[in-house]
Design an enzyme around this catalytic site. Sequence first.
Site, PDB file in Angstrom:
ATOM      1  N   ARG A  73       9.757 -34.958 -38.915  1.00 27.45           N
ATOM      2  CA  ARG A  73       9.693 -34.667 -37.477  1.00 27.45           C
ATOM      3  C   ARG A  73       8.239 -34.682 -36.986  1.00 27.45           C
ATOM      4  NH1 ARG A  73      14.354 -34.432 -38.918  1.00 27.45           N
ATOM      5  NH2 ARG A  73      15.782 -32.669 -38.891  1.00 27.45           N
ATOM      6  N   VAL A 122       3.126 -39.219 -28.936  1.00 28.79           N
ATOM      7  CA  VAL A 122       2.089 -38.673 -28.048  1.00 28.79           C
ATOM      8  C   VAL A 122       0.745 -39.287 -28.441  1.00 28.79           C
ATOM      9  CG1 VAL A 122       0.991 -36.599 -27.152  1.00 28.79           C
ATOM     10  CG2 VAL A 122       3.390 -36.520 -27.859  1.00 28.79           C
ATOM     11  N   ASN A 128       6.730 -28.615 -29.909  1.00 29.62           N
ATOM     12  CA  ASN A 128       6.083 -28.650 -31.223  1.00 29.62           C
ATOM     13  C   ASN A 128       5.919 -27.279 -31.879  1.00 29.62           C
ATOM     14  OD1 ASN A 128       5.769 -31.436 -31.060  1.00 29.62           O
ATOM     15  ND2 ASN A 128       3.786 -31.275 -30.040  1.00 29.62           N
ATOM     16  N   HIS A 143      17.999 -37.026 -38.211  1.00 25.35           N
ATOM     17  CA  HIS A 143      18.588 -35.686 -38.154  1.00 25.35           C
ATOM     18  C   HIS A 143      19.627 -35.467 -39.256  1.00 25.35           C
ATOM     19  CE1 HIS A 143      17.458 -35.042 -33.630  1.00 25.35           C
ATOM     20  NE2 HIS A 143      16.444 -34.875 -34.443  1.00 25.35           N
TER      21      HIS A 143
END
Length: 311
Positions: free
Chosen positions: A48, A56, A77, A174
């Site tokens: 992740r 970003v 985050n 996931h």
Amino acid sequence: MAGTATVQGQGTRVGFYATTCRRAESIVRATVQSHFTSDSSIAPGLLRMHFHDCFVNGCDASILIDGANTEKTAGPNLLLRGYDVIADAKTQLEAECPGVVSCADILALAARDSVVLTKGLTWPVPTGRRDGRVSLASDTSNLPGFTDSVDVQKQKFAAFGLNAQDLVTLVGGHTIGTTACQFFRYRLYNFTTTGNGADPSINPSFVSQLQTLCPQNGDGSRRIALDTGSQNSFDSSFFANLRSGQGILESDQKLWTDATTRTFVQRFLGVRGLAGLTFGVEFGRSMVKMSNIGVKTGTTGEIRRVCSAIN
């Protein structure tokens, strides 16, 4: 330097450290393995973190920088983990090859190693990224969110050259890890579109299971598997759960309810009449695409000596 010019022209490449830090990849692998042995939940954490970094300002390790109002402090985050693993690997790499291996490359390698440790397929990771110097919490607004519609998810991925298949494939990450009740409990009680009931896209028999795990006024930080029954194995069962109405996050379940992404879910499940896709193979391909988002190479960026601080 000829080497620098090559990197600038071609971006990243597999084996970038073959001559400058021969053991770079094996040091990262051994570090991730060591931490994983004592805490297997570190694998989804590192996966992740790489994803949140790349979305970003590109894959430049800006997520690792400490300080007020940095990416690390932003809402999406706050629950990321694995910073200690990256710091540990960096310390060992600095001892072996000072000032050579970037924090951004450590993140990319650690994500791959995490998938392998959870029984997923490996893939060659192109390296040669350099580290960015800008980290702003305000830049995290383009991270995919757990309530995003498929259209919004597709827009956010398309902005980085990732298509609908990449979206479904990468969300398939996931298949390992957990999320907190606070991110999906609203689907179980008083869901907005149905008044007092649960989100109709959840399998009714699964609703009661989730309500037991996440009571309406219970602990919102309680962790629940994102891939029910297979949270520690990197496999395609996540997609089978979407088909069964057992997606935990609203944004995940929408990959099944939306016709444009359902086809890819079905292809991963080997539905008859559709060209099959092998999840492990496609995941590696999509990860390579994602890990090249906005990379800094050549003379841009820097090689941080400590991943949490700008040189």
